[in-house]
Each structure stands twice: as structure tokens, then as C-alpha cells.
Design a protein around this motif. Structure first.
Motif, PDB file in Angstrom:
ATOM      1  N   ASP A 273       0.849  -1.229  -0.091  1.00  0.00           N
ATOM      2  CA  ASP A 273       0.001  -0.043  -0.106  1.00  0.00           C
ATOM      3  C   ASP A 273       0.846   1.224   0.132  1.00  0.00           C
ATOM      4  O   ASP A 273       0.581   2.405  -0.733  1.00  0.00           O
ATOM      5  CB  ASP A 273      -0.848   0.009   1.026  1.00  0.00           C
ATOM      6  N   ALA A 274       2.078   1.206   0.876  1.00  0.00           N
ATOM      7  CA  ALA A 274       3.086   2.343   0.723  1.00  0.00           C
ATOM      8  C   ALA A 274       3.482   2.643  -0.622  1.00  0.00           C
ATOM      9  O   ALA A 274       3.566   3.844  -0.966  1.00  0.00           O
ATOM     10  CB  ALA A 274       3.709   1.964   1.768  1.00  0.00           C
ATOM     11  N   ILE A 275       3.929   1.645  -1.158  1.00  0.00           N
ATOM     12  CA  ILE A 275       4.661   1.588  -2.594  1.00  0.00           C
ATOM     13  C   ILE A 275       3.493   2.108  -3.415  1.00  0.00           C
ATOM     14  O   ILE A 275       3.976   3.014  -4.197  1.00  0.00           O
ATOM     15  CB  ILE A 275       5.242   0.277  -3.069  1.00  0.00           C
ATOM     16  N   ALA A 276       2.475   1.712  -3.264  1.00  0.00           N
ATOM     17  CA  ALA A 276       1.223   2.230  -4.320  1.00  0.00           C
ATOM     18  C   ALA A 276       0.929   3.579  -4.236  1.00  0.00           C
ATOM     19  O   ALA A 276       1.021   4.216  -5.043  1.00  0.00           O
ATOM     20  CB  ALA A 276      -0.030   1.350  -4.137  1.00  0.00           C
ATOM     21  N   ALA A 277       0.985   4.100  -2.901  1.00  0.00           N
ATOM     22  CA  ALA A 277       0.773   5.488  -2.627  1.00  0.00           C
ATOM     23  C   ALA A 277       1.757   6.343  -3.381  1.00  0.00           C
ATOM     24  O   ALA A 277       1.175   7.396  -3.834  1.00  0.00           O
ATOM     25  CB  ALA A 277       0.422   5.624  -1.325  1.00  0.00           C
ATOM     26  N   VAL A 278       3.031   5.940  -3.165  1.00  0.00           N
ATOM     27  CA  VAL A 278       4.278   6.680  -3.495  1.00  0.00           C
ATOM     28  C   VAL A 278       3.851   6.741  -5.190  1.00  0.00           C
ATOM     29  O   VAL A 278       4.057   7.812  -5.696  1.00  0.00           O
ATOM     30  CB  VAL A 278       5.428   5.949  -3.322  1.00  0.00           C
ATOM     31  N   VAL A 279       3.777   5.569  -5.691  1.00  0.00           N
ATOM     32  CA  VAL A 279       3.954   5.405  -7.265  1.00  0.00           C
ATOM     33  C   VAL A 279       2.740   6.353  -7.730  1.00  0.00           C
ATOM     34  O   VAL A 279       2.677   7.076  -8.822  1.00  0.00           O
ATOM     35  CB  VAL A 279       3.833   3.990  -7.779  1.00  0.00           C
ATOM     36  N   ILE A 280       1.417   6.173  -7.218  1.00  0.00           N
ATOM     37  CA  ILE A 280       0.163   6.815  -7.931  1.00  0.00           C
ATOM     38  C   ILE A 280       0.353   8.315  -7.549  1.00  0.00           C
ATOM     39  O   ILE A 280      -0.057   9.046  -8.566  1.00  0.00           O
ATOM     40  CB  ILE A 280      -1.123   6.193  -6.996  1.00  0.00           C
ATOM     41  N   GLY A 281       0.922   8.772  -6.465  1.00  0.00           N
ATOM     42  CA  GLY A 281       1.377  10.392  -6.166  1.00  0.00           C
ATOM     43  C   GLY A 281       2.364  10.835  -7.062  1.00  0.00           C
ATOM     44  O   GLY A 281       2.591  12.193  -6.773  1.00  0.00           O
ATOM     45  N   GLY A 282       2.893  10.180  -8.105  1.00  0.00           N
ATOM     46  CA  GLY A 282       3.659  10.609  -8.955  1.00  0.00           C
ATOM     47  C   GLY A 282       5.243  10.717  -8.818  1.00  0.00           C
ATOM     48  O   GLY A 282       6.177  11.108  -9.523  1.00  0.00           O
ATOM     49  N   THR A 283       5.654   9.954  -7.747  1.00  0.00           N
ATOM     50  CA  THR A 283       6.964   9.400  -7.539  1.00  0.00           C
ATOM     51  C   THR A 283       7.457   8.728  -8.385  1.00  0.00           C
ATOM     52  O   THR A 283       6.938   7.467  -8.416  1.00  0.00           O
ATOM     53  CB  THR A 283       7.367   9.168  -6.090  1.00  0.00           C
ATOM     54  N   SER A 284       8.744   8.825  -9.152  1.00  0.00           N
ATOM     55  CA  SER A 284       9.229   7.823 -10.082  1.00  0.00           C
ATOM     56  C   SER A 284      10.173   6.785  -9.304  1.00  0.00           C
ATOM     57  O   SER A 284      10.559   6.808  -8.389  1.00  0.00           O
ATOM     58  CB  SER A 284      10.177   8.375 -11.043  1.00  0.00           C
ATOM     59  N   LEU A 285       9.751   5.562  -9.694  1.00  0.00           N
ATOM     60  CA  LEU A 285      10.567   4.325  -9.299  1.00  0.00           C
ATOM     61  C   LEU A 285      11.976   4.326  -9.556  1.00  0.00           C
ATOM     62  O   LEU A 285      12.778   3.580  -8.999  1.00  0.00           O
ATOM     63  CB  LEU A 285       9.908   2.860  -9.772  1.00  0.00           C
ATOM     64  N   SER A 286      12.427   5.242 -10.679  1.00  0.00           N
ATOM     65  CA  SER A 286      13.736   5.361 -11.032  1.00  0.00           C
ATOM     66  C   SER A 286      14.386   6.492 -10.448  1.00  0.00           C
ATOM     67  O   SER A 286      15.597   6.598 -10.423  1.00  0.00           O
ATOM     68  CB  SER A 286      13.684   5.954 -12.520  1.00  0.00           C
ATOM     69  N   GLY A 287      13.682   7.151  -9.203  1.00  0.00           N
ATOM     70  CA  GLY A 287      14.371   8.325  -8.337  1.00  0.00           C
ATOM     71  C   GLY A 287      14.500   9.448  -8.760  1.00  0.00           C
ATOM     72  O   GLY A 287      14.385   9.743  -9.821  1.00  0.00           O
ATOM     73  N   GLY A 288      14.760  10.208  -7.992  1.00  0.00           N
ATOM     74  CA  GLY A 288      14.927  11.768  -8.114  1.00  0.00           C
ATOM     75  C   GLY A 288      13.776  12.575  -8.781  1.00  0.00           C
ATOM     76  O   GLY A 288      13.846  13.760  -8.714  1.00  0.00           O
TER      77      GLY A 288
END
Length: 322
Positions: free
Chosen positions: A256-271
Motif C-alpha cells: 500500500d505504501a509503494i502504491a501511494a508513492v507511485v500513484i502520487g507521481g514519484t518515479s521508481l527510477s528516483g529523483g
């Protein structure tokens, strides 16, 4: 040029647009959705995920991942509950060391910080993949929880401790206040401090950050430590709300935490990404879960829908880069 600017603006506001459409759709299907009580219920439920997701955001911004947050949450919550109820026994001396509410809270946060620090240390010292290290910690912390609790829940905690998860302050649920403090501190860190700039620099190009004089190892250890601390705070809120430290608490919370981060626009590639974007992502997940429950959707289908939303967010992230 105009098309490019329009695309960037749409990309920036995608999560907000998705939340707006979702709220309209659910409100049309359920008359119980747009109520004050349900609104507070959603905010109370997502408070834990937001706390965990804040730490996860910092980790992912450095191009890392932390799969251990759910298990750290469980162990920290169990330690806090156990110390408050039983203290520390020293049978050979016939001594029992009791803990105040503040002492139990600080001990739980310390446990989360230590486990998070170990994640960061192992990743930087041995150059081990974050996925593998935190996966190992996921298993170890779950084992520590089972050993500490004996596999049984710790029940019957104090009313003062229960206030953390169920109390109200100035007409707002207390967990929301805790989450607000965590979010504001994280926003300040990422936007107004050198550490925040270093986090984005490492995620953007770690080699360049290293050559520019940034102590990348130290920054990584800090973000994993913070991830452990925010997981511990979430553990305290969950344990308080349930009035029980459950050995299996926090299962799949890392997803759920990873989902919130990704859905919120944070790139899994960092930065790339923001704390406020993650808060919006957690709100989308909370509204989605709440709406599916109100519509009496099977829990099994809820998992399918949530997975599909995560997949869609990742695909959109990759598409926007091209």
C-alpha cells in the motif's frame, strides 16, 4: 511547445483529476460516501499508510525500495505495547522496570529507527540490492515480532495509549494530527534543507552526486532510518487503534505504501516526486478502498482493482518519460 506544456500540466495533475473523478463516481453510487463521518473515517484509516508512505517516498527518491516497513511496524508496535503493559523483567534480580507512556512510545520509535538504520547500513556497506536487504529484514522483523509476543496478541492497553489511535483533538481525529506533523516535517526536509537536495540529487544521478561531494552512503542510511521511524509511528497508531499488538499486524502494508508513492507521481527510477503527491496517492487508495466497501464489492475483487490501479500508475509513469 504549447502541447508540451499542456502535457506536463496534465501529468502533474493526473492524481488530483483521478481522485476527483473517483469521488464523483462513488458518490453517485453510494449516498453514504459524501458524509462528514465517512470523511473522517477515510482520513483516520489512511493516516497509518501516509506515515509509512512518507518514509517510503524518501527511499524511492534515492532510487531504493523498502519492503520491510510492514514487519517493522508490527515489531515496533509490539515492543511499545509490551513495554507499557509488562515493562522489562530481570528475574535474577527480582526487578521489573516499568515504562511510562512516553517511554514506551520512544522505545518503539527507537526500535523502528534501529531496524531502518540496519537496512541502510547493509545496503551501503556491502553494496547489496535494497530489494534483497529489505526483503530479509521483512522476514527477520516478523520473526522478532513472533518471538517477542510468543505468537499471541498483547491486549488490554491503557486508555492514555488508546488516545493515540482513537482520540480526538480540536474536533479532528488525533491520528490525523500525528500524520500532519510527519508530513510537514518531511515537506520541510525535502524542500528547505540540504539533506532534501541531496536525496533528489542521488536519485537523479548517484555518480554525479558522489563526485560533487555528497556523502551518498550517509544520506541513504538517513532515509532508511527515517523509513523505519515512520513505520514505527504507524505501528503505534495501529496498535493504539486496535487496543492490541497483533503478531501479524502490517501484512502487505509495504504494498500500500509503494502504491501511494507511485500513484502520487514519484518515479521508481528516483529523483522525481513530492511528499504531497504521496499524500494524494494515499488518499486515492483510501477513497478507493472505502468506496469498494460501501459498494459491497468482494474483498477479493478489491485486491484485483487495487493491483490494476498500481499497474496503471506505473505504466503512466513510464509513458510520461518517453
Amino acid at each position: 511547445m504549447i502541447a508540451t506544456i499542456t502535457k506536463e500540466r496534465l501529468t502533474k495533475f493526473q492524481p488530483l483529476i483521478a481522485l476527483f473523478i473517483m469521488c464523483i463516481a462513488i458518490s453517485l453510487l453510494s449516498e453514504n460516501f459524501l458524509t462528514v463521518d465517512n470523511g473522517w473515517n477515510i482520513l483516520r484509516q489512511i493516516s497509518i499508510n501516509i506515515c509509512i508512505s512518507v518514509g517510503m517516498t524518501l527511499v524511492i527518491l534515492t532510487k531504493g525500495i523498502d519492503l520491510s516497513v510492514g514487519s517493522i511496524l508490527a515489531f515496533a508496535g509490539a515492543v511499545g505495547a509490551g513495554l507499557l503493559k509488562f515493562g522489562i523483567d530481570i528475574p535474577s534480580e527480582g526487578i521489573n522496570i516499568g515504562f511510562t507512556l512516553l517511554g514506551g512510545i520512544l522505545a518503539a520509535i527507537l526500535v523502528g529507527g534501529i531496524l531502518g538504520w540496519f537496512n541502510g547500513f547493509a545496503i551501503t556497506k556491502f553494496k547489496a540490492p535494497a530489494f534483497v536487504v529489505t526483503l530479509a529484514m521483512l522476514t527477520m522483523a516478523r520473526g522478532f515480532t513472533m518471538l517477542y509476543t510468543g505468537g499471541f496478541p498483547i491486549n488490554g492497553l491503557s486508555e492514555s495509549f488508546g488516545f493515540i489511535g482513537t482520540g480526538w483533538f480540536l474536533g479532528v481525529p488525533f491520528p490525523v494530527w500525528i500524520t500532519l506533523v510527519v508530513v510537514l516535517l518531511a515537506v520541510f526536509m525535502t524542500n528547505k534543507t540540504a539533506a532534501g537536495r541531496y536525496i533528489y540529487a542521488i536519485g537523479g544521478n548517484e555518480n554525479a552526486a558522489l563526485l560533487s561531494g555528497i556523502n551518498t552512503k550517509r544520506v541513504k542510511i538517513i532515509v532508511y532510518t527515517i523509513s523505519g521511524i515512520t513505520a514505527a509511528i504507524g505501528g503505534l497508531m495501529l496498535t493504539s487503534r486496535l487496543d492490541s499488538a497483533q503478531p501479524n499486524a502490517g501484512l502487505s502494508y509495504e504494498l500500500d505504501a509503494i502504491a501511494a508513492v507511485v500513484i502520487g507521481g514519484t518515479s521508481l527510477s528516483g529523483g522525481k516526486g513530492t511528499i504531497l503527491g504521496t499524500v494524494l496517492g494515499a488518499l486515492i487508495i483510501g477513497v478507493l478502498n472505502n468506496g469498494l466497501v460501501l459498494l459491497n464489492v468482494s474483498p477479493f475483487w478489491q485486491q484485483v482493482v487495487k493491483g490494476a490501479v498500481i499497474l496503471l500508475a506505473v505504466i503512466m509513469d513510464k509513458t510520461n518519460k518517453e
